[in-house]
Design a protein around this motif. Structure first.
Motif, PDB file in Angstrom:
ATOM      1  N   ILE A 176      40.901  42.518  50.812  1.00  0.00           N
ATOM      2  CA  ILE A 176      40.886  43.616  51.781  1.00  0.00           C
ATOM      3  C   ILE A 176      39.860  44.646  51.324  1.00  0.00           C
ATOM      4  CG2 ILE A 176      42.207  45.334  53.041  1.00  0.00           C
ATOM      5  CD1 ILE A 176      44.649  43.655  52.730  1.00  0.00           C
ATOM      6  N   ASP A 177      38.837  44.797  52.148  1.00  0.00           N
ATOM      7  CA  ASP A 177      37.702  45.656  51.827  1.00  0.00           C
ATOM      8  C   ASP A 177      38.022  47.102  52.204  1.00  0.00           C
ATOM      9  OD1 ASP A 177      35.135  46.205  51.008  1.00  0.00           O
ATOM     10  OD2 ASP A 177      34.170  44.856  52.431  1.00  0.00           O
ATOM     11  N   ASP A 178      37.379  48.030  51.542  1.00  0.00           N
ATOM     12  CA  ASP A 178      37.511  49.458  51.863  1.00  0.00           C
ATOM     13  C   ASP A 178      38.976  49.886  51.923  1.00  0.00           C
ATOM     14  OD1 ASP A 178      34.744  49.285  52.206  1.00  0.00           O
ATOM     15  OD2 ASP A 178      34.922  48.936  54.352  1.00  0.00           O
ATOM     16  N   PHE A 179      39.763  49.391  51.004  1.00  0.00           N
ATOM     17  CA  PHE A 179      41.193  49.683  51.035  1.00  0.00           C
ATOM     18  C   PHE A 179      41.446  51.173  50.814  1.00  0.00           C
ATOM     19  CE2 PHE A 179      45.576  49.958  49.590  1.00  0.00           C
ATOM     20  CZ  PHE A 179      46.209  49.145  50.516  1.00  0.00           C
ATOM     21  N   ALA A 233      37.217  48.218  42.033  1.00  0.00           N
ATOM     22  CA  ALA A 233      36.793  49.585  42.365  1.00  0.00           C
ATOM     23  C   ALA A 233      35.371  49.502  42.903  1.00  0.00           C
ATOM     24  CB  ALA A 233      36.862  50.474  41.129  1.00  0.00           C
ATOM     25  N   GLU A 234      35.195  49.939  44.154  1.00  0.00           N
ATOM     26  CA  GLU A 234      33.886  49.894  44.815  1.00  0.00           C
ATOM     27  C   GLU A 234      33.101  51.153  44.525  1.00  0.00           C
ATOM     28  OE1 GLU A 234      34.635  49.981  49.095  1.00  0.00           O
ATOM     29  OE2 GLU A 234      34.031  47.883  49.155  1.00  0.00           O
ATOM     30  N   GLY A 235      31.802  51.031  44.495  1.00  0.00           N
ATOM     31  CA  GLY A 235      30.926  52.197  44.468  1.00  0.00           C
ATOM     32  C   GLY A 235      30.982  52.983  43.170  1.00  0.00           C
TER      33      GLY A 235
HETATM   34 MG    MG Z   1      33.636  47.497  50.683  1.00  0.00          MG
END
Ligand code: MG
Ligand code: C2E
Ligand code: MG
Ligand code: MG
Length: 277
Positions: A176-179, A233-235
């Motif tokens: 699940i992206d951008d959770f 952890a994105e970004g």
């Molecule tokens: Mg993303």
């Protein structure tokens, strides 16, 4: 000049509003031409374990526009979605990314995973699991090396659940992206047995200054350990953010601190994690 009517792309509209069949977006033919002329290119952004070992690459599309330079998905994705072109585009992304990752596998990076972003339209297609199964067979690519990233606001729809379960049964991993943004729901985690959550960049960028962000990230990482979910952890852009995530025992990290998305050649011959947990 004859345009292909929207009805030919009959996709189930996610928000219940009807697309206007007569209004063909002027950019649709541009996008179709771009695909024919091989103007799309995949860039790859790696994600890592906490010892900075590379785990996998996420494919991110770019348009090498003949006059406007390299265009990022933000400039054409919504048009691709509106017109239904996204289905064709993603078929190309899947085939192309699998072929390119296979080259890395063959060069000795056999544990490298591949992550591909998948739209709501694609998940609404009943035949998507069959098509992807066929593709994986044709390209002899192991489904457990493939993760499909899904933006959570689309998971709500009932009809996608059957498709997701069939994808899972094929052995494909679901992320699940951008959770944490839009319609976050623990229901997906409970009912869909997803494999991974990618914590939205907005939580990571504020992790040092905002105690709420920090506590939420910490809670999600704990949830990941409890439920055997991989937490990404994105970004991540700063060493100090990484330090915090490390202390929280976050499973995986991705961001400009490590690498921007780059063409595939850049990853040839790099080391990747020997064993996948
Ligand atoms: Mg993303
Ligand atoms: P995403 O899947 O959440 O991908 C992460 C985006 O954040 C990428 O932007 C990446 O370049 C950017 N990013 C990564 N690390 C950092 C960082 O440390 N700082 C900052 N500021 N940004 C970072 P990109 O490549 O422009 O893609 C944007 C979105 O477009 C993606 O978000 C994804 O939702 C969508 N997308 C890209 N390729 C595809 C595709 O092939 N199919 C579909 N359906 N969507 C795609
Ligand atoms: Mg993604
Ligand atoms: Mg994002």
């Amino acid at each position: 000049k004859k345009e292909i009517p929207l009805q030919d792309y009959s996709h189930d509209d996610q928000d219940g509003k009807q697309l206007q069949g007569s209004a063909v977006h002027p950019l649709l033919s541009e996008l179709k031409k771009a695909l024919e002329r091989s103007e799309f290119e995949l860039y790859y952004q790696p994600y890592y374990g906490l010892r900075k070992e590379m785990i996998g690459l996420e494919a991110l599309i770019r348009w090498n526009h003949p006059t406007d330079g390299v265009l990022s998905p933000a400039s054409f994705l919504s048009i691709a979605e509106e017109t239904g072109f996204i289905l064709e585009m993603e078929n190309w992304v899947l085939a192309q990314s699998i072929k390119q990752i296979k080259e890395l596998h063959n060069s000795g990076m056999e544990n490298l995973r591949l992550s591909v972003n998948i739209s709501a339209q694609q998940l609404a297609k009943e035949d998507f699991p069959d098509r992807i199964e066929k593709l994986l067979q044709e390209l002899s690519f192991s489904p457990d090396k493939l993760t499909l990233e899904i933006t959570e606001r689309f998971l709500i729809k009932k009809y996608t659940i059957g498709v997701l379960n069939r994808l899972k049964n094929l052995g494909i991993r679901i992320s699940i992206d951008d959770f944490g943004v839009s319609y976050s729901s623990l229901q997906y985690i409970r009912d869909l047995s997803v494999d991974e959550l990618k914590i939205d960049r907005s939580f990571i960028s504020s992790i040092e200054k905002d105690v709420n962000s920090q506590k939420i990230v910490e809670m999600l990482i704990m949830l990941g350990h409890q439920l055997n979910l991989n937490i990404v952890a994105e970004g991540v852009e700063k060493e100090t953010q990484l330090d915090l995530l490390r202390r929280m025992n976050c499973h995986s990290v991705q961001g400009f601190l490590f690498s921007k998305p780059l063409p595939i050649e850049n990853f040839m011959g790099q080391k990747c994690r020997q064993q996948i947990i």
